[in-house]
Design a protein around this motif. Structure first.
Motif: not given
Length: 297
Positions: A245-252, A224-230, A258-261, A280-283
């Motif tokens: 700004s994007v996290l790609s998760m290959k496994s559970v 699953s791929t999570y994209k950040s939104k502010i 990540f760092i938030v500035t 968000s990954d769309g779901k």
């Protein structure tokens, strides 16, 4: 009702159909609810969430009267109550509900699920009463909390690093941890892997840059791929950057950091500037409030 039934030979009543009324301002935090900011750990946002706590039908001790005055001799098993003592059992019930579905989840995972899936509250009114110092991450949503997607998990080492950052003595740390603790370097308390992000600044009229280090654990689906939104809240002039700004998760159960500035200037005294980070990954929509403030009260 009892008096009416005894006085009438053939007492009758009518049960009317209930009518739902939509209130755009609901849910709303009661005026008597405690507010932030946190005065002990100033970089940890409080409250965490809100829950139903006004006019709640609840079990009541028969040892006390419902009015709590000495001349009231009544004893009841249930009463209508209001207060934090009513909101807390709602949240405890939500946590227990989640645990029945996910027995392996730790307390911090359950807390994160509750906070990041909470309903975003409407800012009604002015001042602290309409900010995160009033409602935290929002209003609890038990169903959504069962499937948060990502969670912010804490372990013993995280808590020890946090307490070291608060300058707890070795003696106090030993009492808390049950073992000898030596603080090796001091992590900033704001870097505790908490579902919300908050920082208190010393001055309101100067420019600033603060960072938050966070790690999320994937409890959603693999690959699953999570994209950040502010989302910057109304009245705030913050600039927020997330890296990556994007996290790609290959496994559970995979973890990624990540760092938030956050940067800006000219903060309002005693009134926080805030935003929301949404992964968000769309779901799933994993939302964390971000609050920066200066406070002289």
């Amino acid at each position: 009702m009892t008096f009416f039934m005894k006085q009438m030979k053939s007492p009758q009543g009518t049960v009317l159909k209930s009518k739902a009324i939509f209130n755009q301002k609901a849910p709303k935090v009661a005026s008597f609810s405690s507010r932030g900011p946190n005065t002990i750990a100033v970089d940890i946002l409080k409250p965490d969430v809100t829950a139903p706590g006004v006019e709640i039908l609840a079990a009541y001790s028969p040892l006390n009267s419902p009015s709590e005055v000495w001349f009231d001799k009544r004893h009841v098993k249930y009463s209508v109550l209001s207060g934090t003592s009513m909101a807390c059992p709602h949240v405890a019930g939500v946590a227990a509900y989640i645990k029945t579905f996910h027995s392996e989840w730790s307390p911090s995972m359950i807390q994160s699920a509750i906070m990041t899936t909470a309903w975003r509250m409407n800012a009604t009114g002015t001042g602290v009463a309409s900010t995160e110092f009033s409602y935290g991450a929002g209003h609890v949503d038990p169903i959504a909390a069962l499937n948060p997607g990502l969670v912010y998990e804490l372990d013993k080492a995280d808590h020890i690093a946090f307490l070291c950052g608060l300058n707890y003595s070795s003696k106090t740390l030993q009492l808390i941890a049950g073992e000898a603790i030596t603080c090796t370097g001091k992590s900033l308390p704001r870097n505790l892997n908490y579902p919300s992000m908050s920082a208190k600044l010393s001055e309101s009229n100067s420019s600033f840059t603060v960072t938050f280090n966070r790690t999320v654990t994937n409890l959603g689906t693999p690959n699953s791929t999570y994209k950040s939104k502010i989302v910057i809240n109304h009245g705030s002039k913050l600039k927020v950057k997330v890296s990556p700004s994007v996290l790609s998760m290959k496994s559970v159960k995979e973890k990624q950091s990540f760092i938030v500035t956050v940067s800006g200037s000219n903060l309002n005294t005693n009134l926080p500037s805030s935003a929301n980070l949404i992964w968000s990954d769309g779901k799933h929509n994993v939302r964390s409030p971000i609050v920066v403030y200066t406070y002289s009260g």
